[in-house]
Design an enzyme around this catalytic site. Sequence first.
Site, PDB file in Angstrom:
ATOM      1  CG  HIS A  28      -1.963  -0.986   0.978  1.00 26.49           C
ATOM      2  ND1 HIS A  28      -3.281  -0.593   0.713  1.00 26.49           N
ATOM      3  CD2 HIS A  28      -2.079  -2.269   1.568  1.00 26.49           C
ATOM      4  CE1 HIS A  28      -3.966  -1.883   0.845  1.00 26.49           C
ATOM      5  NE2 HIS A  28      -3.243  -2.820   1.330  1.00 26.49           N
ATOM      6  CG  HIS A 214      -7.701  -5.781   0.374  1.00 24.60           C
ATOM      7  ND1 HIS A 214      -7.519  -5.078  -0.404  1.00 24.60           N
ATOM      8  CD2 HIS A 214      -6.631  -5.757   1.720  1.00 24.60           C
ATOM      9  CE1 HIS A 214      -6.078  -4.644  -0.075  1.00 24.60           C
ATOM     10  NE2 HIS A 214      -5.717  -4.876   1.239  1.00 24.60           N
ATOM     11  CD  GLU A 217      -6.249  -7.756   6.197  1.00 28.57           C
ATOM     12  OE1 GLU A 217      -5.091  -7.326   6.687  1.00 28.57           O
ATOM     13  OE2 GLU A 217      -7.018  -7.266   5.357  1.00 28.57           O
TER      14      GLU A 217
END
Length: 373
Positions: A28, A214, A217
Amino acid sequence: MSTVDQDYQLPGGGANITALPKISLHDHLDGGLRPQTIIELADDIGFALPASEANALGTWFAEKSDSGSLVEYLKTFDLTTAVMQTEAGLTRVAREFVQDLAADGVIYGEIRWAPEQHLARGLTLDQTVEAVQAGLDAGVDDVQSAGKTIRVGQLVSAMRHADRGLEIAELAVRHRDAGVVGFDIAGAEAGFPAGKLREAFDYLAKNFFPATVHAGEADGLESIRGALFDGRALRLGHGVRIAEDLVLESEDGDNSYVSLGPVAQWVKDREIALELSPQSNLQTGAIAQWGNDLIDHPFDILYQLGFTVTVNTDNRLMSNTSLSKELFLLSEAFGYDLTDFEVFQLNAASAAFLSLEEREDLADQITEGFGRA
């Protein structure tokens, strides 16, 4: 000075890990700033920080990020995004980001970030993308001037809790020939499934534009299902909780026999890359159900079962890490050697959002570089 200014060698005095050619798929932009840069940019805009010295600020980030909660972990980004609200700030951060990747031996990096989080001082979405690309281009030029080579691409992220998915997808496609190579959704995972951004993913599919999501997680298998079904994800951002779909059938001496559920089988068989980030997964509690140490991370079982595992940093500042450090720590935990490291990098090359020919070229660079180690 980069976030982690250190060379790493294989345990026992082996090969120099930092010098090996590597590929970074999950990194990121707002999680990889240099502490000194944050201090200088904050001073320019009059933004107060919890520490005024670079080492102390770096320590603050590392301590605040090691909470065991993704929600708490994400709060540290309030500081980094605050100093990335101008063209100059975005360009400088992006330029240094590339320099730091190259210093760590990275030859190809996909840099993800969310343009919608950088509009507080009047920039448009397009201006933010252009400012970041200017920095990335300058960083590549710097690296080439130093006698090295690196390629980079932007992954434009939409924040999954916001209502701008389609707008950000259109932004990504609009810049597909100007540095943007893919799309992502990020932010709080639980309660915000990929299906909430289905319109954006439909648009991307119609335009043949790749997406990573994503998932797996801070949420489990349903999140991964959504990433695959609604998001048409070609890769899973983290994806570590795919291990919830593994069942230990029996143990026979030193051998364990594991069966795969339907989601895990699909991900394995289709070679959908897992963008695993070992230290970050520990910090955010993503692997808490398996333990609290790196040795407890499902990375090794996923690797041994034949999943397409890749190694990533997630946020170099927050985790006080680098790609070389992540590899070093995995080697300490699981006994990996150069052969394993090469597999991880070839997996990343095959999963990169590039043309087939470009991916094959990356694989050749990896093989040649490891052959010299």
